[in-house]
Design an enzyme around this catalytic site. Structure first.
Site, PDB file in Angstrom:
ATOM      1  N   LYS A 232     -12.427   1.017  -9.989  1.00 52.25           N
ATOM      2  CA  LYS A 232     -12.468   0.866  -8.526  1.00 52.25           C
ATOM      3  C   LYS A 232     -12.502   2.240  -7.880  1.00 52.25           C
ATOM      4  CE  LYS A 232      -9.664  -0.751  -4.578  1.00 52.25           C
ATOM      5  NZ  LYS A 232      -8.537  -1.608  -4.124  1.00 52.25           N
ATOM      6  N   LYS A 244      -4.729  -1.692   7.881  1.00 48.74           N
ATOM      7  CA  LYS A 244      -3.378  -1.558   7.323  1.00 48.74           C
ATOM      8  C   LYS A 244      -2.464  -0.874   8.331  1.00 48.74           C
ATOM      9  CE  LYS A 244      -4.629  -0.743   2.414  1.00 48.74           C
ATOM     10  NZ  LYS A 244      -3.944  -1.861   1.755  1.00 48.74           N
ATOM     11  N   ASP A 255      -6.870   5.144  -3.750  1.00 47.25           N
ATOM     12  CA  ASP A 255      -7.478   3.843  -4.045  1.00 47.25           C
ATOM     13  C   ASP A 255      -8.738   3.969  -4.910  1.00 47.25           C
ATOM     14  OD1 ASP A 255      -6.952   1.146  -3.884  1.00 47.25           O
ATOM     15  OD2 ASP A 255      -8.122   0.833  -2.057  1.00 47.25           O
ATOM     16  N   ASP A 316      -9.135  -6.324   3.759  1.00 43.64           N
ATOM     17  CA  ASP A 316      -8.312  -5.418   2.952  1.00 43.64           C
ATOM     18  C   ASP A 316      -8.319  -5.816   1.467  1.00 43.64           C
ATOM     19  OD1 ASP A 316      -6.676  -3.300   2.434  1.00 43.64           O
ATOM     20  OD2 ASP A 316      -4.853  -4.204   3.255  1.00 43.64           O
ATOM     21  N   ARG A 320     -11.770  -6.109  -5.025  1.00 43.06           N
ATOM     22  CA  ARG A 320     -12.348  -7.154  -5.876  1.00 43.06           C
ATOM     23  C   ARG A 320     -13.816  -7.413  -5.518  1.00 43.06           C
ATOM     24  NH1 ARG A 320      -7.749 -11.250  -4.229  1.00 43.06           N
ATOM     25  NH2 ARG A 320      -6.771  -9.241  -3.836  1.00 43.06           N
TER      26      ARG A 320
HETATM   27  N1  BES Z   1      -5.740  -0.943  -2.472  1.00 47.19           N
HETATM   28  C1  BES Z   1      -4.999  -2.082  -2.074  1.00 47.19           C
HETATM   29  C2  BES Z   1      -3.906  -2.465  -3.053  1.00 47.19           C
HETATM   30  C3  BES Z   1      -2.780  -1.499  -3.216  1.00 47.19           C
HETATM   31  C4  BES Z   1      -1.898  -1.262  -2.181  1.00 47.19           C
HETATM   32  C5  BES Z   1      -2.583  -0.922  -4.444  1.00 47.19           C
HETATM   33  C6  BES Z   1      -0.849  -0.396  -2.379  1.00 47.19           C
HETATM   34  C7  BES Z   1      -1.539  -0.060  -4.641  1.00 47.19           C
HETATM   35  C8  BES Z   1      -0.681   0.206  -3.586  1.00 47.19           C
HETATM   36  C9  BES Z   1      -5.934  -3.283  -1.984  1.00 47.19           C
HETATM   37  O1  BES Z   1      -7.215  -3.027  -1.556  1.00 47.19           O
HETATM   38  C10 BES Z   1      -5.302  -4.213  -1.000  1.00 47.19           C
HETATM   39  O2  BES Z   1      -5.208  -3.852   0.133  1.00 47.19           O
HETATM   40  N2  BES Z   1      -4.895  -5.382  -1.475  1.00 47.19           N
HETATM   41  C11 BES Z   1      -4.266  -6.345  -0.663  1.00 47.19           C
HETATM   42  C12 BES Z   1      -4.877  -7.692  -0.984  1.00 47.19           C
HETATM   43  C13 BES Z   1      -4.496  -8.783  -0.020  1.00 47.19           C
HETATM   44  C14 BES Z   1      -5.080  -8.516   1.333  1.00 47.19           C
HETATM   45  C15 BES Z   1      -4.999 -10.091  -0.577  1.00 47.19           C
HETATM   46  C16 BES Z   1      -2.789  -6.353  -0.994  1.00 47.19           C
HETATM   47  O3  BES Z   1      -2.416  -6.209  -2.168  1.00 47.19           O
HETATM   48  O4  BES Z   1      -1.983  -6.455  -0.068  1.00 47.19           O
HETATM   49 ZN    ZN Z   2      -7.935  -1.137  -1.922  1.00 47.30          ZN
HETATM   50 MN    MN Z   3      -7.407  -3.001   0.548  1.00 46.29          MN
END
Ligand code: BES
Ligand code: ZN
Ligand code: MN
Length: 467
Positions: A232, A244, A255, A316, A320
């Site tokens: 990623k 966010k 990220d 966010d 994926r």
């Molecule tokens: N990059 C983030 C996940 C993340 C956040 C990894 C903090 C490590 C530390 C990812 O893109 C994200 O925002 N995921 C969301 C998914 C949700 C919206 C379904 C999450 O995990 O809150």
């Molecule tokens: Zn992310």
């Molecule tokens: Mn995200």
């Protein structure tokens, strides 16, 4: 960027460093090779061999003759990762050699810990690496240990570099640099070409970024089983229109940690020559998840490369989406082993914390190989299931898939299930949900970008792909 990891040259001016465990009655289990004066000195200093305890040894003129370094009881092994990483930081300047190593301490792993503890991120402010240097212990494969450290240094450098200097273009440059050093072929699909070549979700996520979204594709020269690593590469994750909050955005330069890890692993594989015995391919969808008039929106339905439609219920959950198109491409080649690495979900951190990344794999033998290799190489990882009953959570009704199921249960699992939908031809698929960051300094691990899973994968490869 950062100085390359290095051992000190062997010479007759090295200082002995004795690794010592606690002994009976509160004292240290002092090595028999230690002279009587040093033994008395160590006892009078109250040196007990506790983990991290240091006892400098004087010579007859008051100079430095060597040091004892406590590594705690064998029962502490599970707690004290990279014990020698701390020694690297606290020992006085000089070239040190391991004088005595308890039989159950692996000198190669110990010296890797030393090198990992010497890493400094120096791009914006000079930082001296600790002045103590280690001579490679006798009998270890020093080149192999240096290759492991170089992969980790690269991953850390890439993660630590902020998005202002590590956008999709600079991530591409880093990948090209790696490819040039190791003779790999590079193909990059950029901006609108992503649509022409059918990577619609990479384009949708990345089109609002200051730099064009792109798919980076590296192929290393070699013959043998096919290994494809997908990382990623979200160079900054604002969350998109589902922005966010500040506290959650603060660290989002990391990220692209999945991309950094697959590049770091490729570096190690190439430096050790392992790439020659396989067909290694690296795929990195590199984007910024940004906010602009052309940003993708909540509710948008995207048709993926594979043809599956995806309802965007949260911008966010972008990782994926970009990974899905890259995985679909990777899968078209039917590799023997397909691995994705991604800072994919906050839920993985809630479940296992920052130090223990979960991985997903349907094959018990492959999973055991990865778990065991991680345990043995001080790179712990923990298996979570592709739990079939939760498939319904990612099925929204008006499209094939939902990128962000409501309810928020099992977020790491539903993200992994989402990715798995884009595979099927590869013989084995493994997904790592990494954190890629060391929240506060620990032995061998300065605060900042962190590799996770690289050595677990590296050392599991012979068991998975065969020698
Ligand atoms: N990059 C983030 C996940 C993340 C956040 C990894 C903090 C490590 C530390 C990812 O893109 C994200 O925002 N995921 C969301 C998914 C949700 C919206 C379904 C999450 O995990 O809150
Ligand atoms: Zn992310
Ligand atoms: Mn995200």
């Amino acid at each position: 960027m950062t100085q390359a990891p290095a051992f000190a040259p062997a010479s007759d001016k090295t200082l002995p460093l004795w690794l010592v465990r606690p002994g009976p009655q509160g004292g240290a289990d002092l090595p028999s090779g230690l002279d009587a004066m040093a033994q008395t000195w160590a006892r009078s200093q109250g040196f007990a061999g506790k983990s991290g305890q240091l006892c400098l040894l004087p010579d007859a003129q008051g100079g430095l003759a060597g040091a004892l370094y406590g590594i705690g009881g064998a029962d502490r092994a599970g707690r004290d990762r990279w014990l020698l990483g701390r020694a690297a930081e606290i020992l006085p300047a000089g070239d040190w050699r391991l004088a005595a190593v308890p039989a159950d301490v692996d000198p190669a792993l110990a010296s890797l810990g030393w090198l990992l503890g010497q890493y400094r991120f120096t791009r914006y402010k000079p930082a001296e690496a600790p002045p103590a240097r280690l001579v490679a212990p006798d009998g270890i494969d020093a080149a192999h240990v240096l290759a492991l450290a170089a992969g980790e240094y690269l991953a850390r450098d890439l993660i630590n570099t902020p998005a202002s200097d590590m956008g999709p273009a600079e991530l591409e440059a880093a990948a090209r640099d790696l490819a040039a050093r190791h003779g790999a072929a590079v193909e990059v699909t950029l901006g609108p070409d992503l649509l022409d070549r059918n990577f619609p979700m990479i384009h949708a996520v990345g089109r609002a970024g200051a730099q064009a979204p792109r798919l980076i594709d590296l192929r290393f020269p070699g013959e043998g089983p096919a290994l494809t690593l997908v990382g990623k590469g979200v160079c900054f994750d604002t969350g998109g229109l589902d922005i966010k909050p500040a506290a959650s955005m603060a660290l989002m330069k990391k990220d692209m940690g999945g991309a950094a890890n697959v590049l770091g692993l490729a570096e190690t594989l190439a430096l050790t020559g392992a790439t020659q015995g396989m067909r290694l391919r690296i795929l990195i969808p590199a984007v910024e998840n940004a906010i602009a008039g052309d940003a993708f929106r909540p509710g948008d339905i995207l048709t993926s490369r594979k043809g599956l439609t995806v309802e965007v219920n949260n911008t966010d959950a972008e990782g994926r989406l970009v990974l899905a198109d890259a995985l679909a491409l990777a899968d078209e080649d039917s590799p023997d082993l397909l691995i994705s690495m991604a800072t994919l979900t906050g839920a993985a951190r809630v479940a296992l914390g920052p130090d223990l990344p979960p991985f997903f794999c349907d094959d018990d033998a492959v999973a055991a190989a990865i778990h065991d290799a991680g345990r043995d190489q001080a790179d712990p990882v923990w298996r979570l299931p592709f739990w079939e009953p939760y498939e319904t959570m990612i099925e929204p009704g008006i499209a094939d898939l939902d990128n962000a199921p409501g309810g928020g249960f099992a977020g790491a699992i539903t993200a992994a299930l989402f990715l798995r939908r884009f595979t099927g031809q590869a013989r084995h698929y493994v997904h790592f949900d990494i954190y890629g960051w060391q929240p506060s300094a620990a032995p061998g691990r300065p605060k900042g970008g962190a590799g996770q899973g690289m050595r677990a994968i590296l050392n599991a490869l012979p068991r998975i792909l065969g020698r």
